[in-house]
Design a protein around this motif. Structure first.
Motif, PDB file in Angstrom:
ATOM      1  N   PHE A   1      37.319  42.613  39.725  1.00 24.54           N
ATOM      2  CA  PHE A   1      38.124  43.198  38.619  1.00 24.54           C
ATOM      3  C   PHE A   1      39.294  43.857  39.442  1.00 24.54           C
ATOM      4  O   PHE A   1      40.007  44.294  38.676  1.00 24.54           O
ATOM      5  CB  PHE A   1      37.074  44.235  38.124  1.00 24.54           C
ATOM      6  N   ASP A   2      39.193  44.106  40.801  1.00 20.90           N
ATOM      7  CA  ASP A   2      40.279  44.420  41.392  1.00 20.90           C
ATOM      8  C   ASP A   2      41.576  43.618  41.438  1.00 20.90           C
ATOM      9  O   ASP A   2      41.450  42.467  41.904  1.00 20.90           O
ATOM     10  CB  ASP A   2      39.895  44.670  42.881  1.00 20.90           C
ATOM     11  N   TRP A   3      42.566  44.099  40.726  1.00 19.55           N
ATOM     12  CA  TRP A   3      43.835  43.420  40.517  1.00 19.55           C
ATOM     13  C   TRP A   3      44.353  42.979  42.002  1.00 19.55           C
ATOM     14  O   TRP A   3      45.164  41.947  42.171  1.00 19.55           O
ATOM     15  CB  TRP A   3      44.839  43.971  39.408  1.00 19.55           C
ATOM     16  N   GLN A   4      44.313  43.648  42.936  1.00 19.31           N
ATOM     17  CA  GLN A   4      44.754  43.393  44.250  1.00 19.31           C
ATOM     18  C   GLN A   4      44.084  41.893  45.015  1.00 19.31           C
ATOM     19  O   GLN A   4      44.730  41.482  45.661  1.00 19.31           O
ATOM     20  CB  GLN A   4      44.674  44.618  45.194  1.00 19.31           C
ATOM     21  N   ILE A   5      43.088  41.730  44.289  1.00 24.37           N
ATOM     22  CA  ILE A   5      42.149  40.784  45.036  1.00 24.37           C
ATOM     23  C   ILE A   5      42.367  39.426  43.904  1.00 24.37           C
ATOM     24  O   ILE A   5      42.549  38.450  44.520  1.00 24.37           O
ATOM     25  CB  ILE A   5      40.767  41.129  45.109  1.00 24.37           C
ATOM     26  N   VAL A   6      41.897  39.704  42.769  1.00 22.09           N
ATOM     27  CA  VAL A   6      42.132  38.709  41.556  1.00 22.09           C
ATOM     28  C   VAL A   6      43.163  39.094  40.665  1.00 22.09           C
ATOM     29  O   VAL A   6      42.860  39.962  39.749  1.00 22.09           O
ATOM     30  CB  VAL A   6      40.742  38.373  41.071  1.00 22.09           C
ATOM     31  N   PRO A   7      44.347  38.658  40.541  1.00 24.01           N
ATOM     32  CA  PRO A   7      45.354  39.252  39.615  1.00 24.01           C
ATOM     33  C   PRO A   7      44.519  38.900  38.263  1.00 24.01           C
ATOM     34  O   PRO A   7      44.238  37.603  37.842  1.00 24.01           O
ATOM     35  CB  PRO A   7      46.265  38.438  39.849  1.00 24.01           C
TER      36      PRO A   7
END
Length: 232
Positions: A148-154
């Protein structure tokens, strides 16, 4: 009989490696490229054909289909590989126009190309469609691995791949006689992730090559990685 194969976005990354491997396997490969210079250069290096193909432009897609019809009369394998990862921001900082542009490429691009080439695929004795999706679009994997972390998976990229996988499933039911499947390349080092992936492009192309070379009794409507079935 030769196998005519088109790979969109085939001038670099996983698409280029897929083109190399399928050409080595005996396919007559055409790579679609939006940039003519890069397309010609990659095709010359690989020893394959190329088409000017902008998947976000219906006229470009239709012109490419007309060229394949004129030169080959059919298409045996379509690999919808071209994609963008242009929205790198949390959802609350993302505009609807940003999302629309990414969906236009990653989802509607595959729809444009598939619909334009369906008549040519129907002229094939062994038609295959491979949509290059991603595990980051899997509901099960997102929950299991907490992606869920946008820094890992946009988030917009993930959403576009969720939609592409469902599009694959719908086409698999709508196009009897054509094997339509989705491939998860895995976390592969490409321009899409700034070269941060942990797999090589060869590893990333394994599932695509497998699905592009299925036997006639192979599956349709499945989502596969190099390690097996990916949960929806």
């Amino acid at each position: 009989m030769e196998t005519i194969t088109l790979i969109t976005g085939g001038n670099k990354g996983i698409g280029r490696e897929t083109a190399r491997r399928l050409q080595e396997a005996g396919h007559t490969v055409l790579i679609g490229a939006r940039d003519p210079g890069r397309g010609r250069a990659a095709a010359a290096e690989l020893g394959v054909g190329w088409l000017h193909l902008d998947i976000t432009d219906q006229t470009s897609v239709d012109d490419a289909a007309a060229r394949v019809r004129a030169e080959h009369g059919r298409l045996d394998v379509l690999v919808n590989n071209a994609a963008v990862n242009s929205v790198i921001a949390p959802l609350e900082q993302t505009t609807a126009d940003d999302v629309a542009a990414e969906l236009d490429a990653n989802l509607l691009g595959a729809l444009r190309v598939t619909n334009a080439f369906v008549p040519l695929l129907r002229a094939s004795r062994h038609p295959r469609i491979v949509n290059v999706s991603s595990r980051v679009g899997s509901f099960a994997a997102t929950l299991e691995y907490d992606m869920f972390d946008w820094q890992i998976v946009p988030p917009v990229y993930a959403i576009s791949k969720t939609a592409l996988t469902m599009l694959t499933l719908k086409y698999s039911r709508a196009l009897p006689g054509i094997l339509v499947n989705a491939a998860d390349p895995g976390y592969t080092a490409t321009d899409l992730n700034g070269g941060q992936g942990t797999q090589t492009v060869t590893e990333g192309s394994d599932a695509i090559v497998h699905l592009a070379t299925l036997d006639d009794d192979g599956p349709t409507g499945v989502f596969l990685s190099r390690d097996g079935v990916v949960a929806w």
